[in-house]
Design a protein around this motif. Structure first.
Motif, PDB file in Angstrom:
ATOM      1  N   LYS A   1      -4.805   9.724  18.649  1.00 32.93           N
ATOM      2  CA  LYS A   1      -4.273  10.326  17.419  1.00 32.93           C
ATOM      3  C   LYS A   1      -5.090   9.894  16.211  1.00 32.93           C
ATOM      4  N   ILE A   2      -5.454   8.611  16.185  1.00 35.77           N
ATOM      5  CA  ILE A   2      -6.265   8.114  15.081  1.00 35.77           C
ATOM      6  C   ILE A   2      -7.600   8.865  15.027  1.00 35.77           C
ATOM      7  N   MET A   3      -8.239   9.011  16.171  1.00 38.45           N
ATOM      8  CA  MET A   3      -9.526   9.705  16.204  1.00 38.45           C
ATOM      9  C   MET A   3      -9.378  11.170  15.796  1.00 38.45           C
ATOM     10  N   LYS A   4      -8.306  11.798  16.219  1.00 40.76           N
ATOM     11  CA  LYS A   4      -8.109  13.209  15.863  1.00 40.76           C
ATOM     12  C   LYS A   4      -7.846  13.379  14.370  1.00 40.76           C
TER      13      LYS A   4
ATOM     14  N   PHE B   1      -1.540   3.306   9.225  1.00 40.06           N
ATOM     15  CA  PHE B   1      -2.759   4.103   9.321  1.00 40.06           C
ATOM     16  C   PHE B   1      -2.659   5.347   8.430  1.00 40.06           C
ATOM     17  N   PHE B   2      -1.448   5.889   8.286  1.00 36.81           N
ATOM     18  CA  PHE B   2      -1.269   7.067   7.445  1.00 36.81           C
ATOM     19  C   PHE B   2      -1.718   6.788   6.010  1.00 36.81           C
ATOM     20  N   ASP B   3      -1.502   5.550   5.540  1.00 37.28           N
ATOM     21  CA  ASP B   3      -1.888   5.217   4.175  1.00 37.28           C
ATOM     22  C   ASP B   3      -3.402   5.232   4.007  1.00 37.28           C
ATOM     23  N   ILE B   4      -4.121   4.840   5.053  1.00 32.52           N
ATOM     24  CA  ILE B   4      -5.578   4.959   5.025  1.00 32.52           C
ATOM     25  C   ILE B   4      -5.969   6.432   5.003  1.00 32.52           C
ATOM     26  N   ALA B   5      -5.314   7.213   5.862  1.00 33.06           N
ATOM     27  CA  ALA B   5      -5.652   8.634   5.989  1.00 33.06           C
ATOM     28  C   ALA B   5      -5.433   9.396   4.684  1.00 33.06           C
TER      29      ALA B   5
ATOM     30  N   ILE C   1       0.825  -1.217   0.000  1.00 33.85           N
ATOM     31  CA  ILE C   1       0.000   0.000   0.000  1.00 33.85           C
ATOM     32  C   ILE C   1       0.857   1.265   0.000  1.00 33.85           C
ATOM     33  N   LYS C   2       2.069   1.176   0.534  1.00 38.07           N
ATOM     34  CA  LYS C   2       2.925   2.352   0.594  1.00 38.07           C
ATOM     35  C   LYS C   2       3.387   2.802  -0.795  1.00 38.07           C
ATOM     36  N   LYS C   3       3.291   1.902  -1.768  1.00 40.98           N
ATOM     37  CA  LYS C   3       3.715   2.239  -3.130  1.00 40.98           C
ATOM     38  C   LYS C   3       2.548   2.692  -3.996  1.00 40.98           C
TER      39      LYS C   3
ATOM     40  N   GLU D   1       2.042  13.414  12.133  1.00 40.75           N
ATOM     41  CA  GLU D   1       2.462  12.525  13.216  1.00 40.75           C
ATOM     42  C   GLU D   1       2.307  11.062  12.853  1.00 40.75           C
ATOM     43  N   THR D   2       1.396  10.767  11.948  1.00 40.21           N
ATOM     44  CA  THR D   2       1.143   9.362  11.632  1.00 40.21           C
ATOM     45  C   THR D   2       1.897   8.878  10.404  1.00 40.21           C
TER      46      THR D   2
END
Length: 328
Positions: free
Chosen positions: A134-137, A100-104, A51-53, A94-95
């Protein structure tokens, strides 16, 4: 109405099974090649890899994002440096470096109507609650979603104690209720096969080892060791390590050593239909079902998400929105 959805960290497609009655999957992503094999065998398309690619702009437009993402410690690398330079940083910064950053970043780019994320129960308390906060924010403040989260136990729908946190979000501030999961469900005997191959029975050597290991830890006051299933009740949680010795869920046998569950029984324990094909080795299958979601639970959540989207009943006040706390 039909909904397009994407399946991230797809595993073998447990979430997809739950959402297919409501639309079509337009994109899937899973890095494990053996899981890709099982997924392709059952759904006819092979998930893309890392997913990172993936460029978030290349992801097809969709109405619902699904992701059973792994929980990794959040990296705060770079935050201190930004602070020292007097720069502001958002929660998305921060993520970075976590999955999770890839989802965001996909949520930010594609702005789907809704999402469903699934993770281990301990996500709530990881790093003293900082990870979950952090995820919720990110989801609420950075991305503007109305978010609901709840821990659900699958044992009312499948014969397995499996507590997982489900995080549901909507782009509009609409009302959502998690499904009520029965307290009591089917017994493990209901998913057992008849005439199981003797190869699943533990060897004398392994059985003696597991018994001595448990006895040693019992003397220390620890609860470590094998779990002999009560066939009229539910089992412990099936994990990805089940392929090693099957110790967390052993099936008692009269006049013989206990046995491991078969891969098909593990599939049933997670609520997969018998029509679901298992094209991989037993070792790979045990890992895949141990990492999967309990399909009947996700089906219940999916039904509630679709109902909420179609009712489109909005929350009127900020106070109501803030009531979306995690409920046990």
């Amino acid at each position: 109405m039909s909904y397009d959805f994407i399946d991230l960290f797809a595993g073998i497609g447990g979430m997809r099974l739950a959402f297919e009655p409501y639309g079509r999957c337009v994109f899937s992503c899973e890095w494990d090649t053996k899981a890709q094999e099982t997924y392709e065998k059952n759904f006819g398309d092979k998930p893309v890899g890392d997913i990172k690619k993936i460029d978030e702009k290349a992801v097809p437009g969709h109405d619902i994002l699904l992701a059973g993402f792994p929980c990794q410690p959040f990296s705060l690398a770079g935050v201190s440096k930004k602070k020292s330079l007097g720069k502001e940083h958002g929660f998305l910064d921060e993520t970075q470096g976590t999955l999770f950053f890839d989802i965001a970043r996909i949520l930010k780019e594609k702005q789907p109507q809704a999402f469903l994320l699934e993770n281990v129960k301990n996500l709530r308390t990881h790093d003293k609650g900082k990870t979950f906060n952090k995820i919720m924010k990110v989801l609420e403040e950075e991305l503007g979603y109305t978010v609901y989260a709840k821990v659900l136990n699958a044992k009312g729908l499948v014969p397995q104690r499996r507590e997982r946190i489900y995080i549901v979000g909507f782009k509009k501030p609409i009302k959502f209720n998690f499904p009520d999961i029965p307290e009591n469900g089917p017994a493990i005997i209901s998913i057992l096969q008849k005439n199981v191959d003797p190869k699943y029975t533990l060897s004398d050597k392994l059985w003696e080892y597991l018994k001595s290991y448990k006895e040693k830890h019992s003397k220390k006051g620890n609860g470590f060791g094998y779990g002999l299933a009560d066939l009229d009740s539910f089992s412990r949680t099936l994990s990805a390590r089940y392929h090693k010795d099957g110790s967390e869920i052993l099936i008692p046998q009269k006049g013989r050593n206990p046995r491991k569950l078969t891969p098909r029984e593990c599939a049933r324990l997670q609520g997969f239909p018998d029509s679901f094909e298992i094209p991989v080795s037993n070792t790979a299958a045990y890992k895949q079902f141990g990492n999967s979601v309990p399909v009947p639970v996700v089906k219940k959540v999916a039904e509630q998400i679709i109902h909420a989207l179609e009712r489109n009943e909005t929350i009127q006040t900020d106070i109501d929105i803030k009531k979306n706390a995690v409920v046990d």
